[in-house]
Write a protein that holds these residues in place. Structure first.
Motif, mmCIF file in Angstrom:
data_model
loop_
_atom_site.group_PDB
_atom_site.id
_atom_site.type_symbol
_atom_site.label_atom_id
_atom_site.label_comp_id
_atom_site.label_asym_id
_atom_site.label_seq_id
_atom_site.Cartn_x
_atom_site.Cartn_y
_atom_site.Cartn_z
ATOM 1 N N THR A 337 0.841 -1.214 0.000
ATOM 2 C CA THR A 337 0.000 0.000 0.000
ATOM 3 C C THR A 337 0.873 1.261 0.000
ATOM 4 O O THR A 337 0.363 2.375 0.089
ATOM 5 C CB THR A 337 -0.901 0.017 1.257
ATOM 6 N N VAL A 338 2.192 1.071 -0.096
ATOM 7 C CA VAL A 338 3.124 2.207 -0.141
ATOM 8 C C VAL A 338 2.856 3.022 -1.403
ATOM 9 O O VAL A 338 2.488 2.477 -2.446
ATOM 10 C CB VAL A 338 4.587 1.677 -0.174
ATOM 11 N N GLU A 339 3.037 4.355 -1.321
ATOM 12 C CA GLU A 339 2.852 5.224 -2.486
ATOM 13 C C GLU A 339 3.687 4.706 -3.651
ATOM 14 O O GLU A 339 4.837 4.298 -3.486
ATOM 15 C CB GLU A 339 3.284 6.659 -2.125
ATOM 16 N N ARG A 340 3.087 4.738 -4.841
ATOM 17 C CA ARG A 340 3.710 4.100 -6.002
ATOM 18 C C ARG A 340 5.111 4.625 -6.300
ATOM 19 O O ARG A 340 6.010 3.863 -6.631
ATOM 20 C CB ARG A 340 2.815 4.280 -7.235
ATOM 21 N N SER A 341 5.305 5.931 -6.214
ATOM 22 C CA SER A 341 6.623 6.492 -6.531
ATOM 23 C C SER A 341 7.677 6.008 -5.531
ATOM 24 O O SER A 341 8.827 5.741 -5.904
ATOM 25 C CB SER A 341 6.571 8.019 -6.541
ATOM 26 N N THR A 342 7.294 5.855 -4.265
ATOM 27 C CA THR A 342 8.222 5.368 -3.234
ATOM 28 C C THR A 342 8.534 3.890 -3.458
ATOM 29 O O THR A 342 9.686 3.459 -3.363
ATOM 30 C CB THR A 342 7.631 5.566 -1.822
ATOM 31 N N ALA A 343 7.493 3.110 -3.771
ATOM 32 C CA ALA A 343 7.681 1.683 -4.050
ATOM 33 C C ALA A 343 8.596 1.495 -5.259
ATOM 34 O O ALA A 343 9.503 0.651 -5.251
ATOM 35 C CB ALA A 343 6.338 1.013 -4.300
ATOM 36 N N SER A 344 8.373 2.311 -6.305
ATOM 37 C CA SER A 344 9.177 2.231 -7.517
ATOM 38 C C SER A 344 10.636 2.574 -7.232
ATOM 39 O O SER A 344 11.560 1.920 -7.727
ATOM 40 C CB SER A 344 8.619 3.188 -8.580
ATOM 41 N N ALA A 345 10.868 3.596 -6.394
ATOM 42 C CA ALA A 345 12.231 4.014 -6.052
ATOM 43 C C ALA A 345 12.959 2.929 -5.266
ATOM 44 O O ALA A 345 14.121 2.605 -5.547
ATOM 45 C CB ALA A 345 12.198 5.305 -5.252
ATOM 46 N N ALA A 346 12.259 2.334 -4.288
ATOM 47 C CA ALA A 346 12.865 1.287 -3.445
ATOM 48 C C ALA A 346 13.204 0.051 -4.280
ATOM 49 O O ALA A 346 14.313 -0.507 -4.182
ATOM 50 C CB ALA A 346 11.909 0.910 -2.319
ATOM 51 N N TYR A 347 12.268 -0.355 -5.121
ATOM 52 C CA TYR A 347 12.463 -1.514 -5.996
ATOM 53 C C TYR A 347 13.595 -1.258 -6.992
ATOM 54 O O TYR A 347 14.467 -2.104 -7.201
ATOM 55 C CB TYR A 347 11.145 -1.814 -6.717
ATOM 56 N N SER A 348 13.598 -0.064 -7.589
ATOM 57 C CA SER A 348 14.603 0.271 -8.599
ATOM 58 C C SER A 348 16.005 0.333 -8.006
ATOM 59 O O SER A 348 16.981 -0.003 -8.675
ATOM 60 C CB SER A 348 14.262 1.607 -9.275
ATOM 61 N N PHE A 349 16.106 0.774 -6.759
ATOM 62 C CA PHE A 349 17.404 0.811 -6.072
ATOM 63 C C PHE A 349 18.028 -0.588 -6.066
ATOM 64 O O PHE A 349 19.186 -0.768 -6.456
ATOM 65 C CB PHE A 349 17.222 1.325 -4.642
ATOM 66 N N LEU A 350 17.243 -1.586 -5.645
ATOM 67 C CA LEU A 350 17.748 -2.960 -5.603
ATOM 68 C C LEU A 350 18.011 -3.502 -7.008
ATOM 69 O O LEU A 350 19.034 -4.123 -7.273
ATOM 70 C CB LEU A 350 16.754 -3.862 -4.873
ATOM 71 N N ARG A 351 17.088 -3.214 -7.911
ATOM 72 C CA ARG A 351 17.187 -3.739 -9.277
ATOM 73 C C ARG A 351 18.473 -3.272 -9.960
ATOM 74 O O ARG A 351 19.187 -4.060 -10.575
ATOM 75 C CB ARG A 351 15.967 -3.272 -10.069
ATOM 76 N N PHE A 352 18.777 -1.980 -9.838
ATOM 77 C CA PHE A 352 19.932 -1.437 -10.554
ATOM 78 C C PHE A 352 21.268 -1.762 -9.894
ATOM 79 O O PHE A 352 22.308 -1.584 -10.511
ATOM 80 C CB PHE A 352 19.767 0.072 -10.768
ATOM 81 N N ILE A 353 21.240 -2.231 -8.644
ATOM 82 C CA ILE A 353 22.483 -2.723 -8.040
ATOM 83 C C ILE A 353 22.982 -3.932 -8.842
ATOM 84 O O ILE A 353 24.158 -4.055 -9.165
ATOM 85 C CB ILE A 353 22.272 -3.097 -6.553
ATOM 86 N N GLY A 354 22.051 -4.834 -9.181
ATOM 87 C CA GLY A 354 22.400 -5.976 -10.038
ATOM 88 C C GLY A 354 22.905 -5.507 -11.389
ATOM 89 O O GLY A 354 23.895 -6.031 -11.918
#
Length: 406
Positions: A337-354
């Motif tokens: 239920t986290v705000e979409r922009s925050t969820a996207s930022a958190a997910y993208s942080f992990l994704r782009f580490i790879g």
């Protein structure tokens, strides 16, 4: 909720995918150009290595610096966009991309080019995280269709990028960098004209803090998808950053191969992924696509020296990655239920580490062992992502229930 809303929008009034406000199409067009940056340098990697007297692993740092800066910058995009507003965050990202891509086109050694690609990554982080939130918020066709539209922009950008990169790269390796700078100026004008003024005002009620993306990762479902994406990105960026070195093609040839890859990515992300989602469910479809991608990387690792096998495998990978990108993005948007922009930022942080580790690792593995090893290792990481998703299935199974409710 996002800072941009449509009071008249209800579930029953959702319109078709193509019936969107001008502001959505402005963001869509700008997104295509921003994502050109990902595939644009693919056809010119061998040429850059040759002209700047760099090794393949040094050249793959163009992806590493880009993704590393983007990963870290994703953590501050929410705090910036909630203060500047969506419109001005997008425009700021475009300015940064245009500036650093132009400077990249004027650089004369590999290390300055690597550093400038990092600056490009900062601009992309500001743009990418905000663009998804903007399209979802401004769209009048519901979240699922808005995400498909966003993935279509990614697909078109990634597919057109290599073609443009190959064409301009055939003239000079500097051409693609200067070309992106020019296109971003056009995108800036489009967004300035068509984004509503309301989009430039952030909500006074809720300003995102720097800690919000980290808090978001306390949600186990978001953490699971982020780690899974980081793992599968080892395969994704091994293919993207290292495959050009083993195909034995010139700039134009590489441009056409990655055009085919990108076209399949775009088509499947829009038309096939929703069908798979409906038929198998998000999580099962995701695991199926990732398993097939791992097998494809394994084929590339075994028959690395057979040119046509690598070319066909790269193009086919586009279909699998197109499906998976839409599936995992939709899953992330529905995970919490986290705000979409925050969820996207958190997910993208992990994704782009790879995405940051994989390109340099692929180049180094080839230098230390042979050209087969990067693809085999990439396949291993993708398979681990599948196992990780299945072991954490209880934490993410609600995603399919959310989708069926829509």
């Amino acid at each position: 909720m996002s800072s941009i809303t449509h009071d008249s929008k209800t579930v029953h009034e959702e319109s078709g995918l193509l019936k969107q406000p001008k502001s959505v199409w402005a963001v869509f067009f700008a997104s295509i150009i921003a994502f050109m940056g990902l595939g644009l340098v693919d056809p010119i990697l061998p040429a850059i290595a040759d002209k700047l007297e760099a090794t393949p692993s040094q050249v793959t740092l163009l992806f590493t610096s880009y993704n590393a800066v983007m990963a870290v910058a994703m953590l501050i995009t929410g705090a910036i966009s909630s203060r500047l507003g969506i419109k001005w965050t997008l425009l700021s990202g475009i300015i940064v991309i245009a500036l650093f891509s132009a400077l990249g086109g004027l650089s004369n050694n590999i290390w300055s080019l690597v550093a400038l690609r990092g600056g490009w990554g900062l601009g992309n982080a500001l743009f990418v995280a905000t663009a998804l939130a903007a399209i979802v918020s401004l769209s009048n066709s519901g979240t699922a269709k808005a995400i498909i539209l966003y993935e279509a922009a990614i697909g078109l950008g990634i597919s057109v990028g290599p073609l443009l990169g190959g064409w301009l790269g055939g003239i000079s390796w500097r051409g693609p960098f200067l070309g992106v700078a020019t296109l971003m100026i056009i995108a800036f004008i489009g967004l300035s004209l068509f984004m509503p003024k309301a989009a430039s005002k952030s909500s006074k009620k809720s300003k995102t803090s720097l800690a919000d993306p980290f808090r978001a990762l306390k949600h186990r479902s978001l953490l699971v998808f982020g780690i899974a994406a980081a793992l599968y990105n080892f395969g994704f960026f091994t293919l993207l950053a290292y495959a050009p070195f083993v195909m034995g093609l010139d700039e134009h040839g590489l441009g056409y191969v990655f055009l085919g890859w990108g076209i399949l990515l775009a088509i499947t992300s829009v038309f096939m992924a929703p069908k798979l989602q409906e038929w198998m469910g998000t999580v099962k479809a995701m695991c199926t696509m990732l398993t097939l991608f791992a097998l494809l990387l394994l084929v590339m690792g075994i028959w690395t020296s057979v040119q046509w096998v690598v070319i066909v495998a790269v193009i086919l990978a586009g279909a699998l990655l197109g499906n998976n990108n839409t599936l995992i993005t939709t899953a992330v948007m529905n995970a919490t239920t986290v705000e979409r922009s925050t969820a996207s930022a958190a997910y993208s942080f992990l994704r782009f580490i790879g995405g940051a580790i994989a390109p340099f690792m692929a180049g180094k593995l080839a230098e230390l062992y042979n050209s087969h090893v990067p693809f085999i290792v990439g396949a291993g990481f993708v398979l681990v992502s599948v196992l990780f998703i299945w072991f954490n299935h209880t934490h993410i199974k609600h995603v399919d229930e959310v989708e069926s409710a829509h």
